[in-house]
Design an enzyme around this catalytic site. Structure first.
Site, PDB file in Angstrom:
ATOM      1  N   GLU A  72       5.582  25.098  46.366  1.00 46.99           N
ATOM      2  CA  GLU A  72       4.998  24.369  47.536  1.00 46.99           C
ATOM      3  C   GLU A  72       4.009  25.165  47.918  1.00 46.99           C
ATOM      4  OE1 GLU A  72       5.595  24.283  51.008  1.00 46.99           O
ATOM      5  OE2 GLU A  72       6.299  26.323  50.485  1.00 46.99           O
TER       6      GLU A  72
ATOM      7  N   SER B  76       9.069  28.784  52.873  1.00 49.53           N
ATOM      8  CA  SER B  76       7.863  29.399  53.335  1.00 49.53           C
ATOM      9  C   SER B  76       7.959  30.978  53.012  1.00 49.53           C
ATOM     10  CB  SER B  76       7.452  29.095  54.719  1.00 49.53           C
ATOM     11  OG  SER B  76       6.285  29.461  54.913  1.00 49.53           O
TER      12      SER B  76
ATOM     13  N   HIS C   7       6.467  22.267  53.335  1.00 48.63           N
ATOM     14  CA  HIS C   7       5.867  22.061  54.627  1.00 48.63           C
ATOM     15  C   HIS C   7       5.878  20.494  54.858  1.00 48.63           C
ATOM     16  CE1 HIS C   7       5.371  26.335  54.026  1.00 48.63           C
ATOM     17  NE2 HIS C   7       5.116  26.629  55.112  1.00 48.63           N
TER      18      HIS C   7
END
Length: 298
Positions: free
Chosen positions: A201, A109, A271
């Protein structure tokens, strides 16, 4: 590309905040996991600090991360959680000693800022679960991190889907969260994708945001010489009251189709609970065929 030394039992792993706050009691599952692997955990000074959303002020987070990079007894650094904040400290970190004596940096992330900067510095990193996500991570996902840290062989085989783009490619694996990659364009942390396999992502984005980010990556040359694209979890995508007209698969396929490269969607990383470890900076073989998708690290 420098590959940091793999860990051995008895080594110490530091847990620090580079972004959102994280508290000692929340670190217990991660500490127990490390100890079950024969490793020691060291909590950074930022664990337990509370500066609005962040785990300490920028100055505190810079000092903590720098200390762990320079500590010869720390063999890996595990970022506690994502959110936002790593970009606020990246330009104040001194990687001089770290590049001579690299160690594994782990997370995903917002940690994409570190993955990208260290790829520019030519040091491999681990895109992996974080202490914040350990409690919900399946055992097999935790095992992929253990294997990566201890230098055991990693390869992934998953069923292919009708909308995957078939083909074979090899190259260095790079990437991370697409919103972060997009935000780093034009900076000294922006990665080079030439001859590489790009992993992307994201979470909780509007479809038109994905389209805008993909077009900006395209305009910056990210796809011109890339060898393949791995699309991980694109979770909780949103649409407007007036529909955008394409989902995330259609958006990415349309923008990348002219490059004739293999593309896999819904790869188990990002995630989601099934967030398998990827060694960014490592050479990989990547194949998408009618039956399956194979990603193997050399």
């Amino acid at each position: 590309m420098k590959i940091p030394p793999y860990l051995k039992k008895g080594d110490t792993v530091a847990i620090v905040c580079t972004a959102r706050k994280f508290f000692p009691e929340d670190a217990k599952p991660a500490i127990e996991l490390l100890e079950s692997w024969g490793l020691k955990a060291k909590l950074g000074r930022t664990i337990g600090l509370d500066s609005c959303q962040l785990g300490g002020t920028d100055t505190e987070r810079i000092a903590d991360f720098q200390e762990m990079m320079d500590d010869d007894n720390v063999k890996a650094i595990w970022c506690a959680r994502g959110g936002y904040g790593t970009v606020r400290i990246i330009d104040s970190l001194d990687f001089t000693k770290f590049k001579k004596h690299p160690k594994w940096i782990m997370g995903f992330s917002d940690v994409t800022v570190l993955h990208s900067q260290l790829n520019v510095e030519r040091v491999a990193t681990l895109h992996s679960i974080m202490p914040f996500t350990v409690p919900k991570a399946p055992e097999e996902v935790k095992e992929t991190l253990r294997k990566a840290l201890f230098g055991e062989a990693i390869s992934y085989t998953i069923p292919s889907k009708p909308y995957d783009v078939k083909g074979k490619a090899s190259g260095e694996l790079v990437g991370g969260n697409i919103s972060i990659l997009y935000s780093l364009l034009g900076s000294k942390s922006s990665i080079d994708t030439k001859g590489k396999i790009l992993f992307i992502e994201d979470l909780d984005e509007y479809l038109y945001h994905i389209d805008r980010m993909m077009y900006n990556l395209k305009r910056n040359g990210y796809f011109e010489n890339v060898n393949g694209i791995i699309v991980g979890s694109m979770a909780d995508m949103h649409d407007n009251e007036i529909p955008f007209g394409q989902n995330e698969v259609q958006i990415i396929t349309a923008i990348a189709k002219e490059y004739n490269i293999p593309i896999v969607f819904e790869f188990p990383a990002g995630h989601q609970k099934d967030n398998r470890t990827l060694i960014l900076g490592k050479q990989v073989d990547f194949e998408v065929n009618e039956k399956e998708v194979i990603l193997s690290f050399k």
